[in-house]
Design an enzyme around this catalytic site. Structure first.
Site, short mmCIF file in Angstrom:
data_model
loop_
_atom_site.label_atom_id
_atom_site.label_comp_id
_atom_site.label_asym_id
_atom_site.label_seq_id
_atom_site.Cartn_x
_atom_site.Cartn_y
_atom_site.Cartn_z
N ASN A 81 -20.42 -37.50 8.71
CA ASN A 81 -18.99 -37.26 8.91
C ASN A 81 -18.31 -38.45 8.22
O ASN A 81 -18.36 -39.57 8.72
CB ASN A 81 -18.72 -37.25 10.42
CG ASN A 81 -17.38 -36.68 10.82
OD1 ASN A 81 -17.03 -36.78 11.98
ND2 ASN A 81 -16.63 -36.10 9.92
N CYS A 111 -12.09 -39.91 17.43
CA CYS A 111 -13.20 -39.47 16.57
C CYS A 111 -14.38 -40.39 16.84
O CYS A 111 -14.33 -41.58 16.50
CB CYS A 111 -12.79 -39.53 15.10
SG CYS A 111 -14.14 -39.11 13.98
N ASN A 168 -11.75 -27.86 18.81
CA ASN A 168 -13.05 -28.01 18.15
C ASN A 168 -14.04 -27.05 18.80
O ASN A 168 -14.17 -27.04 20.04
CB ASN A 168 -13.56 -29.44 18.29
CG ASN A 168 -12.59 -30.46 17.72
OD1 ASN A 168 -12.44 -30.56 16.51
ND2 ASN A 168 -11.92 -31.20 18.59
N ASN A 200 -17.57 -40.36 15.65
CA ASN A 200 -18.27 -40.84 14.45
C ASN A 200 -17.43 -41.87 13.71
O ASN A 200 -17.95 -42.86 13.18
CB ASN A 200 -18.59 -39.66 13.53
CG ASN A 200 -19.64 -38.74 14.10
OD1 ASN A 200 -20.52 -39.15 14.86
ND2 ASN A 200 -19.57 -37.46 13.75
N GLU A 235 -14.43 -28.30 13.27
CA GLU A 235 -13.41 -29.23 13.74
C GLU A 235 -12.01 -28.76 13.35
O GLU A 235 -11.77 -28.38 12.21
CB GLU A 235 -13.64 -30.63 13.15
CG GLU A 235 -14.91 -31.31 13.63
CD GLU A 235 -14.96 -32.77 13.23
OE1 GLU A 235 -14.00 -33.51 13.56
OE2 GLU A 235 -15.93 -33.16 12.56
N ASN A 294 -10.12 -35.44 22.60
CA ASN A 294 -10.04 -34.28 21.71
C ASN A 294 -10.46 -33.03 22.47
O ASN A 294 -11.39 -33.07 23.29
CB ASN A 294 -10.98 -34.46 20.50
CG ASN A 294 -10.48 -35.47 19.52
OD1 ASN A 294 -9.34 -35.89 19.57
ND2 ASN A 294 -11.34 -35.89 18.61
N CYS A 298 -19.71 -33.96 14.48
CA CYS A 298 -18.50 -34.40 15.17
C CYS A 298 -18.95 -35.20 16.38
O CYS A 298 -19.62 -34.67 17.27
CB CYS A 298 -17.64 -33.21 15.58
SG CYS A 298 -16.25 -33.63 16.65
N GLY A 299 -18.58 -36.47 16.44
CA GLY A 299 -19.07 -37.36 17.50
C GLY A 299 -18.64 -36.94 18.89
O GLY A 299 -19.46 -36.90 19.83
N THR A 300 -17.36 -36.62 19.06
CA THR A 300 -16.90 -36.22 20.39
C THR A 300 -17.48 -34.86 20.78
O THR A 300 -17.70 -34.59 21.97
CB THR A 300 -15.36 -36.20 20.46
OG1 THR A 300 -14.83 -35.36 19.43
CG2 THR A 300 -14.79 -37.60 20.32
#
Length: 330
Positions: free
Chosen positions: A13, A76, A200, A78, A218, A164, A227-229
Site C-alpha cells: 500500500n 491509515c 471499505n 499501513n 478501499e 475508518n 489496507c492496514g485498518t
C-alpha cells in the site's frame, strides 16, 4: 523551492511522504491537488496517497492522509507505519505517539517481521461498533455477522469503525475470485441509502488457525494490495467469531505480503489493535516548486534497494497463500 520526499509502502500500500516542516506551507485544497497529481501512476510518482507530516501539540508529530483522489482519510494503518518510521529516523526516537484525525496513536519500532525488513507496530483505535460512527443507515445499533438481503442473500456482514468505516464478510475462494466484491463495493461507494460517506469493503478467507487472507476495496482508492485498518478490523472480527484469540498474534496475508495483528482487551472490552508490519522506503525524489505554482517538477534521486528484501517476504507469503487458495495463481 526544492524539497526531498520519500516513496514508501506498507504491505505494498504505497505512499509519498511529504514533511511540511521542510519549509512547505500548504492549505487543504493544495494538499488535495498535490495528492491527485503526484499519485498519478501514469504521469508522476504514483501512489495510493500522500502522508503529510506536520507539527503536533499533543504528540511527536501529526500525520494526515490524502488519498489519490484528493479525499482525506481519517486513518491509515499501513501509512501510519511508514510515517512512524520517517518520524523515528528524523527525530531519533523508538516509541512515541503520532497525532491522527481522531486520536493520538502509539507507534514503536519492533523486531523485524522477516529478515532485515524495517518493522513497526502501530496502535489502531478507537474501535467503534455503533453504526452511526461509520455512518451506516440501518434500523439497528450494530451489525455483527448478519445477512443484509439487499447486499447479498447469504453473506454475513459485520461493520465497525477504527475510525475508518469497514464492512467485513467471510467468503469462499470462489466468492473471493468472482466479481462480487467489486460490484458490492462500488455500489456502496456510489450514492446509496446506507453509507453516506462510503465504506471499505473486505472479503476474508480463513486459511489455518490464526491465519487469514484479506482483500479490501478501499473507499477513495479502489482495490489496493492491502489496507492496514481493514486487516486489523478483520482480525478483530475473527476473534469475535471465536476463530481467533485476543492477545495472540494473527497472521494476516494480503495481495502485498503479510502483517500480524494482535487484539487487546481491557475491562472486558476490545481496547485497541496492534498492527505489525513493514515500513519500506523504496525511492527518494525531489519536488521543485516554482513561485505561485502548487504543482512541482519531480526528479527521481535514487532507489533505496529495500524493495528486494521485501519481495522475498512477499514471494514466501504468496507461496503460502496459493497453497491454500490455488485460484489466486491464475
Amino acid at each position: 523551492m526544492k524539497i526531498s520526499v520519500m516513496k514508501s509502502h506498507g504491505s505494498k500500500n504505497d505512499f509519498i511522504i511529504i514533511d511540511e516542516q521542510e519549509r512547505l506551507v500548504l492549505n487543504d485544497d493544495q494538499r488535495a491537488s498535490l495528492a491527485v497529481h503526484l499519485c498519478d501512476r501514469s504521469n508522476s510518482i504514483g501512489g495510493d496517497g500522500i502522508l503529510y507530516i506536520t507539527e503536533s501539540r499533543t504528540a511527536q508529530a501529526k500525520m494526515r492522509v490524502f488519498n489519490s483522489d484528493g479525499s482525506e482519510a481519517s486513518m491509515c494503518g499501513n501509512g501510519l507505519r511508514c510515517a512512524a518510521r520517517y518520524i523515528a529516523e528524523r527525530d531519533e526516537v523508538q516509541k512515541f505517539k503520532v497525532e491522527t484525525m481522531k486520536a493520538d496513536l502509539t507507534v514503536e519500532k519492533v523486531e523485524s517481521l522477516y529478515e532485515d525488513i524495517p518493522t513497526y507496530a502501530v496502535e489502531i483505535s478507537p474501535i467503534l461498533f455503533q453504526l452511526d460512527s461509520l455512518p451506516l443507515q440501518l434500523d439497528q445499533e450494530t451489525l455483527f455477522n448478519q445477512v443484509v438481503p439487499e447486499w447479498h442473500e447469504t453473506l454475513r456482514f459485520s461493520a465497525l469503525a477504527v475510525p475508518n468505516p469497514h464492512l467485513i464478510t467471510q467468503v469462499t475462494e470462489e466468492q473471493l475470485l468472482s466479481g462480487l466484491q467489486q460490484k458490492l463495493a462500488q455500489s456502496l461507494n456510489s450514492p446509496n441509502q446506507w453509507f453516506t460517506d462510503g465504506v471499505n469493503v473486505s472479503f476474508v478467507v480463513p486459511l489455518e488457525p490464526n491465519q487469514i487472507f484479506v482483500r479490501t476495496y478501499e473507499r477513495g482508492v479502489g482495490f489496493t494490495n492491502a489496507c492496514g485498518t481493514a486487516m486489523s478490523s478483520s482480525s478483530l472480527i475473527q476473534v469475535m467469531l471465536e476463530q481467533g484469540e485476543a492477545g495472540i498474534p494473527i497472521d494476516v496475508y494480503n495481495d502485498g505480503g503479510r502483517v500480524k495483528c494482535v487484539i487487546h482487551r481491557k475491562d472486558d472490552q476490545f481496547h485497541h489493535i496492534d498492527l505489525i508490519g513493514n515500513a519500506t522506503f523504496t525511492d527518494e525524489y525531489t519536488l521543485e516548486f516554482s513561485e505561485n505554482e502548487i504543482i512541482p517538477a519531480v526528479q527521481h534521486v535514487k532507489s533505496t534497494g529495500e524493495e528486494l528484501i521485501y519481495q522475498r517476504m512477499a514471494e514466501a507469503s504468496r507461496e503460502f497463500v496459493t497453497g491454500h487458495l490455488p485460484g489466486l495463481d491464475k
